[in-house]
Motif scaffolding. Structure first.
Motif, PDB file in Angstrom:
ATOM      1  N   ASP A   1      75.776  39.176 -31.538  1.00 33.18           N
ATOM      2  CA  ASP A   1      74.369  38.845 -31.281  1.00 33.18           C
ATOM      3  C   ASP A   1      73.889  39.279 -29.899  1.00 33.18           C
ATOM      4  O   ASP A   1      72.819  38.861 -29.455  1.00 33.18           O
TER       5      ASP A   1
ATOM      6  N   PHE B   1      65.650  38.095 -47.198  1.00 33.03           N
ATOM      7  CA  PHE B   1      65.758  37.630 -45.817  1.00 33.03           C
ATOM      8  C   PHE B   1      65.314  38.689 -44.821  1.00 33.03           C
ATOM      9  O   PHE B   1      64.761  38.383 -43.768  1.00 33.03           O
ATOM     10  N   ILE B   2      65.562  39.956 -45.143  1.00 28.32           N
ATOM     11  CA  ILE B   2      65.182  41.034 -44.221  1.00 28.32           C
ATOM     12  C   ILE B   2      63.816  41.637 -44.565  1.00 28.32           C
ATOM     13  O   ILE B   2      63.432  42.676 -44.027  1.00 28.32           O
TER      14      ILE B   2
ATOM     15  N   HIS C   1      61.802  40.513 -33.430  1.00 29.38           N
ATOM     16  CA  HIS C   1      62.372  39.170 -33.477  1.00 29.38           C
ATOM     17  C   HIS C   1      63.096  38.781 -32.192  1.00 29.38           C
ATOM     18  O   HIS C   1      63.787  37.756 -32.170  1.00 29.38           O
TER      19      HIS C   1
ATOM     20  N   ASN D   1      73.865  38.701 -37.569  1.00 22.57           N
ATOM     21  CA  ASN D   1      74.220  37.702 -38.573  1.00 22.57           C
ATOM     22  C   ASN D   1      75.449  38.161 -39.352  1.00 22.57           C
ATOM     23  O   ASN D   1      75.380  39.105 -40.155  1.00 22.57           O
TER      24      ASN D   1
ATOM     25  N   ASN E   1      59.313  34.171 -31.432  1.00 20.77           N
ATOM     26  CA  ASN E   1      59.445  34.799 -32.735  1.00 20.77           C
ATOM     27  C   ASN E   1      58.369  34.285 -33.705  1.00 20.77           C
ATOM     28  O   ASN E   1      58.179  33.072 -33.797  1.00 20.77           O
TER      29      ASN E   1
ATOM     30  N   PRO F   1      63.257  30.256 -36.310  1.00 22.30           N
ATOM     31  CA  PRO F   1      64.600  30.266 -36.893  1.00 22.30           C
ATOM     32  C   PRO F   1      65.609  31.015 -36.042  1.00 22.30           C
ATOM     33  O   PRO F   1      65.272  31.952 -35.324  1.00 22.30           O
ATOM     34  N   ASP F   2      66.854  30.598 -36.140  1.00 18.67           N
ATOM     35  CA  ASP F   2      67.964  31.314 -35.521  1.00 18.67           C
ATOM     36  C   ASP F   2      68.541  32.217 -36.597  1.00 18.67           C
ATOM     37  O   ASP F   2      69.324  31.802 -37.440  1.00 18.67           O
ATOM     38  N   TYR F   3      68.151  33.479 -36.574  1.00 22.47           N
ATOM     39  CA  TYR F   3      68.563  34.391 -37.624  1.00 22.47           C
ATOM     40  C   TYR F   3      70.071  34.601 -37.642  1.00 22.47           C
ATOM     41  O   TYR F   3      70.657  34.811 -38.697  1.00 22.47           O
ATOM     42  N   SER F   4      70.704  34.547 -36.487  1.00 24.03           N
ATOM     43  CA  SER F   4      72.136  34.837 -36.438  1.00 24.03           C
ATOM     44  C   SER F   4      72.965  33.742 -37.100  1.00 24.03           C
ATOM     45  O   SER F   4      74.098  33.988 -37.525  1.00 24.03           O
TER      46      SER F   4
ATOM     47  N   ARG G   1      72.128  31.923 -39.895  1.00 22.08           N
ATOM     48  CA  ARG G   1      71.873  31.732 -41.325  1.00 22.08           C
ATOM     49  C   ARG G   1      73.082  32.204 -42.136  1.00 22.08           C
ATOM     50  O   ARG G   1      73.574  33.308 -41.962  1.00 22.08           O
TER      51      ARG G   1
END
Length: 262
Positions: free
Chosen positions: A120, A35-36, A141, A91, A194, A15-18, A20
């Protein structure tokens, strides 16, 4: 028709966490907390307790790298003197959700908007020197080159002798570099993607590219077993990509976005 072999060693998305984004309905349901990784009621306070045990005092300035929705930040805000807590989060939606719903009016009054940033690439230049920094569950991550980038960009913002604490999933030096480590939560750990695991020597290697002294700490009570490392800012000058040494303040990059209150 000949079909080329598709050899998948292990399943799992990257996943691209930034990127979301959280809807108001998700935020109301607590998706930003999940999420965290959850552990909302205990792990944030644990981070404060740990840094206090390492010498953090209310008059110090600190920056929280990867602050998320302020699981720990709300405790640091209460403990530190007003305007002495700073935070960077990849994010934008996540940090905004934390600011809007997790902080009290009193906490927001102690936290200037200029102390917060969504970015980011670890832009921690707020124009003030930091005594402490923490990156909790960030190096888990990101790649080793991202760790180098983080250290490079944080160095000019740290006081000489300042401490940067970072957690990571560590594997022994005897672990094959291609080993996939299973996880109880269903997301396996990789050395190359990741969710990342790293050797302790990886972090020591990354520290050599900047004015840092690396110390492995190890266990510190993390609920998922992440280890702690400490990077101490030395008095060596910072070297820019052009090769010229400098301690000159760097301006904000175009990727930096200041969060706006709702």
């Amino acid at each position: 028709m000949s079909i080329i072999e598709h050899r998948v060693e292990t399943a799992g998305e990257q996943p691209d966490y930034s990127g979301r984004e959280f809807t108001p309905e998700e935020i109301e349901a607590g998706a930003h907390r999940k999420f965290i990784g959850g552990v909302w009621d205990t792990h944030g306070e644990h981070q404060l307790d740990y840094l206090r045990s390492q010498g953090l005092l209310p008059h110090h300035r600190m920056v929280d790298i990867g602050c998320g929705p302020f699981r720990a930040g709300r405790h640091f805000i209460d403990y530190l003197e007003p305007a002495h807590y700073y935070a960077v989060e990849a994010n934008h939606s996540l940090i905004q959700a934390g600011y809007d719903v997790e902080l009290s009016d009193a906490q927001r009054a102690r936290l200037p908007m200029a102390n917060l940033r969504a970015n980011d690439r670890f832009d921690a230049n707020f124009g003030v020197p930091f005594d402490y920094a923490i990156a909790q569950s960030v190096f888990t991550h990101v790649s080793l080159n991202h760790i180098r980038l983080c250290l490079h960009r944080l160095a000019p913002a740290m006081r000489e002798g300042g401490s940067f604490y970072a957690t990571f999933f560590m594997r022994p030096a005897s672990t094959p570099i291609d080993q996939v480590v299973p996880s109880k939560r269903g997301k396996p750990f990789f050395n190359e993607k990741n969710v990342f695991w790293h050797y302790s020597d990886d972090l020591a290697w990354a520290a050599k590219f900047g004015p840092w002294e690396y110390h492995y700490i190890g266990d510190w009570g993390h609920p998922a077993g992440q280890k702690m490392a400490r990077f101490v800012r030395t008095g060596d000058r910072v070297t820019t990509p052009s090769g010229s040494p400098t301690l000159v303040r760097r301006g904000r990059r175009w990727l930096a976005r200041q969060i706006e209150p709702h």
